[in-house]
Scaffold this active site. Structure first.
Site, PDB file in Angstrom:
ATOM      1  N   TRP A  61       0.828  -1.211   0.000  1.00  4.35           N
ATOM      2  CA  TRP A  61       0.000   0.000   0.000  1.00  4.35           C
ATOM      3  C   TRP A  61       0.858   1.255   0.000  1.00  4.35           C
ATOM      4  O   TRP A  61       0.556   2.221  -0.686  1.00  4.35           O
ATOM      5  CB  TRP A  61      -0.992  -0.008   1.166  1.00  4.35           C
ATOM      6  CG  TRP A  61      -2.003  -1.094   1.041  1.00  4.35           C
ATOM      7  CD1 TRP A  61      -2.211  -2.131   1.906  1.00  4.35           C
ATOM      8  CD2 TRP A  61      -2.946  -1.291  -0.035  1.00  4.35           C
ATOM      9  NE1 TRP A  61      -3.212  -2.944   1.441  1.00  4.35           N
ATOM     10  CE2 TRP A  61      -3.681  -2.457   0.258  1.00  4.35           C
ATOM     11  CE3 TRP A  61      -3.239  -0.603  -1.217  1.00  4.35           C
ATOM     12  CZ2 TRP A  61      -4.694  -2.951  -0.582  1.00  4.35           C
ATOM     13  CZ3 TRP A  61      -4.232  -1.089  -2.058  1.00  4.35           C
ATOM     14  CH2 TRP A  61      -4.945  -2.241  -1.741  1.00  4.35           C
ATOM     15  N   ASP A  77      -1.950   6.694   6.270  1.00  2.00           N
ATOM     16  CA  ASP A  77      -2.985   5.794   5.761  1.00  2.00           C
ATOM     17  C   ASP A  77      -3.304   4.833   6.900  1.00  2.00           C
ATOM     18  O   ASP A  77      -2.491   3.979   7.241  1.00  2.00           O
ATOM     19  CB  ASP A  77      -2.432   5.044   4.537  1.00  2.00           C
ATOM     20  CG  ASP A  77      -3.397   3.981   4.007  1.00  2.00           C
ATOM     21  OD1 ASP A  77      -4.469   3.800   4.610  1.00  2.00           O
ATOM     22  OD2 ASP A  77      -3.061   3.345   2.988  1.00  2.00           O
ATOM     23  N   LYS A 105     -12.505  -1.725   6.163  1.00  5.46           N
ATOM     24  CA  LYS A 105     -11.740  -2.615   7.022  1.00  5.46           C
ATOM     25  C   LYS A 105     -12.259  -2.555   8.457  1.00  5.46           C
ATOM     26  O   LYS A 105     -12.723  -3.547   8.984  1.00  5.46           O
ATOM     27  CB  LYS A 105     -10.247  -2.261   6.993  1.00  5.46           C
ATOM     28  CG  LYS A 105      -9.443  -2.982   5.918  1.00  5.46           C
ATOM     29  CD  LYS A 105      -9.408  -2.318   4.615  1.00  5.46           C
ATOM     30  CE  LYS A 105      -8.663  -3.099   3.548  1.00  5.46           C
ATOM     31  NZ  LYS A 105      -7.936  -2.231   2.642  1.00  5.46           N
TER      32      LYS A 105
HETATM   33  C1  PLP Z   1      -7.283  -1.712   1.624  1.00  6.98           C
HETATM   34  C2  PLP Z   1      -6.245  -0.705   1.772  1.00  6.98           C
HETATM   35  C3  PLP Z   1      -6.095   0.340   0.841  1.00  6.98           C
HETATM   36  C4  PLP Z   1      -6.938   0.449  -0.401  1.00  6.98           C
HETATM   37  O1  PLP Z   1      -8.206   0.850  -0.094  1.00  6.98           O
HETATM   38  P1  PLP Z   1      -9.323   1.115  -1.219  1.00  6.98           P
HETATM   39  O2  PLP Z   1     -10.409   1.703  -0.407  1.00  6.98           O
HETATM   40  O3  PLP Z   1      -9.651  -0.222  -1.811  1.00  6.98           O
HETATM   41  O4  PLP Z   1      -8.752   2.038  -2.229  1.00  6.98           O
HETATM   42  C5  PLP Z   1      -5.127   1.283   1.086  1.00  6.98           C
HETATM   43  N1  PLP Z   1      -4.330   1.222   2.165  1.00  6.98           N
HETATM   44  C6  PLP Z   1      -4.433   0.222   3.075  1.00  6.98           C
HETATM   45  C7  PLP Z   1      -3.541   0.221   4.267  1.00  6.98           C
HETATM   46  C8  PLP Z   1      -5.397  -0.755   2.906  1.00  6.98           C
HETATM   47  O5  PLP Z   1      -5.511  -1.742   3.812  1.00  6.98           O
END
Ligand code: PLP
Length: 360
Positions: free
Chosen positions: A102, A172, A196
């Site tokens: 990511w 993030d 998540k």
């Molecule tokens: C799942 C995830 C993403 C991507 O998320 P989307 O909403 O599918 O764009 C980005 N960063 C992390 C840490 C993730 O777990």
């Protein structure tokens, strides 16, 4: 009614109580004679729903009016380029800590739009098995970006990164937001895809310090400027109304069940069911260094790939789903987010002990 144990990385398990409340109100929201899905986002009723969701975020994270709380679309992946677009002007350097797929995607997006990128630390040479603690930040840093929990690799920051106070810190937090208390004040911008830890897919929570927002580039396509969304309370255009509504319910549920302190304890307990097995067996092997183990995503290997296949098949037959590792790394992974009941983690640990006995 049947519920399986959901160990998906995302979208994933939601609290049963929340699903039931949503079901109760699905066709006729609180006697209004319509569903939330059918409501105008300009209605008083809907304004109340989004206001409550924002208020929950602020209470849970202990922040006041010095932060904007937004619900946007396009996933965390859209944040990967909105951040450099808004916050990395020419002459400045976007700094990133590379801790897995990511982070790598965030770096790639900043480069794609022509930004000057510096990787301040990386764990790539050790196959992303740890969180690098020493950063070498560039001159003229626009910000430092971290991924607080690495969903695929299973590493997580347990202490905030140490960076100079005058450099904005961006995180993030897609896969660990609301799983434990942390000092939001250290961060200038935080983002998290809802699917998540805080709700269904369809919206991304973005929290921005107002002083930092003032520094943003505003000569951008309208939808790409954070200011657009902040000025209109996430309602410049039609927001993902239903997803935000469910997120609001999940956040309320988190508050009612003990808030972030409460969940930090439960999450510790859930994760320790599995980590204790790794530590007392050489059949299951964790894939990351102990001190950086994630409490949200727990990858592990078995002695052979055949045994991993068998493990996943037998677990699925016992209604434990989502245990296959990410396709880029293989093996197994259990995601044990806030909404996963303690009983599910316990059931998995019992199955693991039994599977080891039968297959050693
Ligand atoms: C799942 C995830 C993403 C991507 O998320 P989307 O909403 O599918 O764009 C980005 N960063 C992390 C840490 C993730 O777990």
């Amino acid at each position: 009614m049947k519920r399986v144990h959901i160990f998906n990385a995302g979208p994933t398990v939601l609290p049963l109580e929340v699903l039931q409340e949503v079901q109760k109100d699905l066709v006729d929201y609180k006697g209004k004679g319509l569903s939330v899905m059918e409501m105008s986002h300009r209605s008083v009723e809907y304004q109340g729903i989004i206001d409550n969701a924002v208020a929950s975020v602020k209470r849970l994270l202990n922040i006041g009016d010095d932060y904007e709380v937004l619900f946007l679309q396009g996933g965390a992946s859209t944040q990967f380029y909105m951040i450099p677009l808004n916050f990395c002007p020419d002459g400045k350097v976007a700094n990133y800590v590379d801790t897995g797929a990511w982070s790598a995607k965030a770096i790639k997006e900043a480069k794609n739009i022509g930004k000057d990128v510096h990787v301040a630390a990386s764990s790539k040479d050790k196959d992303y098995t740890f969180i690098p603690k020493e950063l070498s930040i560039s001159e003229n840093a626009a910000y430092v970006h971290i991924t607080s929990n690495n969903t695929i690799r299973g590493t997580e920051y347990h202490i905030d990164p140490n960076i100079p106070a005058d450099i904005p810190l961006i995180a993030d937090m897609s896969s660990d937001i609301m799983s434990k208390p942390f000092d939001v004040k250290k961060y200038s911008l935080i983002y998290a895809g809802a699917q998540k830890n805080i709700g269904p897919a369809g919206t991304t929570l973005v929290i921005i310090k107002k002083d930092f927002l003032k520094t943003a580039n505003i000569n951008l396509p309208t939808m790409m400027a954070y200011k657009t969304h902040a000025d209109k309370g996430s309602m410049f255009n039609t927001p993902p109304t239903f997803a935000i509504y469910v997120v609001g319910k999940v956040l309320k549920w988190i508050e009612d069940k003990g808030g972030l302190e409460g969940f930090a304890k439960i999450n510790q307990e859930k994760a320790s069911y599995l980590y204790n097995i790794f530590d007392s067996s050489d059949f299951y092997k964790g894939t990351v260094v102990k001190e950086d183990r994630s409490l949200m995503n727990i990858p592990f290997r078995l002695p052979t790939e055949e045994l991993e296949k068998k493990f996943i098949a037998e677990a699925t037959a016992k209604d434990m789903i989502g245990l296959k590792g990410h396709r880029s790394v293989g093996g197994c992974r259990a995601s044990v987010y806030n909404s996963l009941p303690l009983e599910s983690a316990k059931a998995l640990s019992e199955f693991m002990v039994e599977f080891e006995k039968n297959n050693k």
